[in-house]
Design a protein around this motif. Structure first.
Motif, PDB file in Angstrom:
ATOM      1  N   GLU A   1      39.634  39.912  39.822  1.00 54.13           N
ATOM      2  CA  GLU A   1      39.861  41.332  40.097  1.00 54.13           C
ATOM      3  C   GLU A   1      40.929  41.543  41.173  1.00 54.13           C
ATOM      4  O   GLU A   1      41.349  40.601  41.849  1.00 54.13           O
TER       5      GLU A   1
ATOM      6  N   HIS B   1      43.487  40.382  34.651  1.00 56.80           N
ATOM      7  CA  HIS B   1      44.221  39.886  35.827  1.00 56.80           C
ATOM      8  C   HIS B   1      45.679  39.561  35.521  1.00 56.80           C
ATOM      9  O   HIS B   1      46.422  39.149  36.402  1.00 56.80           O
TER      10      HIS B   1
ATOM     11  N   ASN C   1      40.362  47.373  35.067  1.00 59.58           N
ATOM     12  CA  ASN C   1      40.445  47.101  36.497  1.00 59.58           C
ATOM     13  C   ASN C   1      39.981  48.312  37.278  1.00 59.58           C
ATOM     14  O   ASN C   1      40.142  49.454  36.858  1.00 59.58           O
TER      15      ASN C   1
ATOM     16  N   PHE D   1      44.946  37.575  40.706  1.00 57.13           N
ATOM     17  CA  PHE D   1      45.280  38.877  40.126  1.00 57.13           C
ATOM     18  C   PHE D   1      46.796  39.094  40.102  1.00 57.13           C
ATOM     19  O   PHE D   1      47.479  38.948  41.105  1.00 57.13           O
TER      20      PHE D   1
END
Length: 196
Positions: A170, A120, A90, A176
């Protein structure tokens, strides 16, 4: 399959444990001498073999990138050529960033088949994996390989489209940080329904 996990922090050992339980051969690499992570590996992912990143990747059928984003540029791109690479990293880029994280990864790892997934969902929500929906974005052939791997771990992989769609997995996305079953996942992601 022979699976290499790069990253011995939170996500890497969880993926290694799940993969070992599914019968895969596992190697794991940290950011330096494998001896530095041997005890951690023995405790967190018994059965995984600590190696250097180059040695772990060399013989792998599938590579999972689970390292901090700032360490990614230190990896040698050539060693990933021809490999299916799961980007579980990430990054919090500016909102106006032209590319998603995995698009950056694919651009740097020329010749690799990059798939975005597992980033995620929080590592503490990965076990047990049974029925947990995970989005998967990337080229169709590589997504098929990764989806089969994820199913074997107990996840319910949900294709969301090409690698550009990885942006929807993301930070800042409704998906997420959400641990969900497929129905809830699809309600949060119209892309999941479109790609069925």
């Amino acid at each position: 399959m022979k699976i290499a996990v790069l990253g011995a922090g939170h996500v890497g050992p969880v993926v290694a444990r799940l993969a070992l339980a599914a019968g895969h051969t596992m190697t794991i690499a940290g950011s330096g001498d494998p001896a530095r992570i041997a005890m951690i590996t023995e405790f967190l992912a018994p059965g995984a073999v600590p190696l250097t990143a180059a040695d772990a990747v060399a013989d792998a059928d599938l590579v999972v990138l689970a390292i901090p984003w700032h360490r990614f540029p230190s990896l040698e791109p050539a060693m990933f050529a021809g490999k299916v690479v799961v980007d579980a990293m990430n990054h919090w880029p500016p909102a106006e960033a032209p590319l998603g994280t995995s698009e950056d990864v694919a651009r740097r790892l020329t010749g690799a088949h990059v798939v975005k997934t597992l980033n995620h969902i929080a590592y503490q929500d990965m076990e047990p994996a049974a029925g947990r929906a995970v989005g998967v974005a990337g080229p169709a052939d590589a997504v098929a390989v990764v989806a089969e791997f994820l199913r074997g771990l107990g996840f319910d992989p949900v294709p969301v489209g090409p690698l550009t769609a990885g942006r929807h997995l993301e930070p800042g996305s409704p998906l997420f940080g959400v641990a969900a079953r497929r129905d809830d996942f699809e309600n949060l992601s119209p892309l999941a329904k479109e790609s069925e």
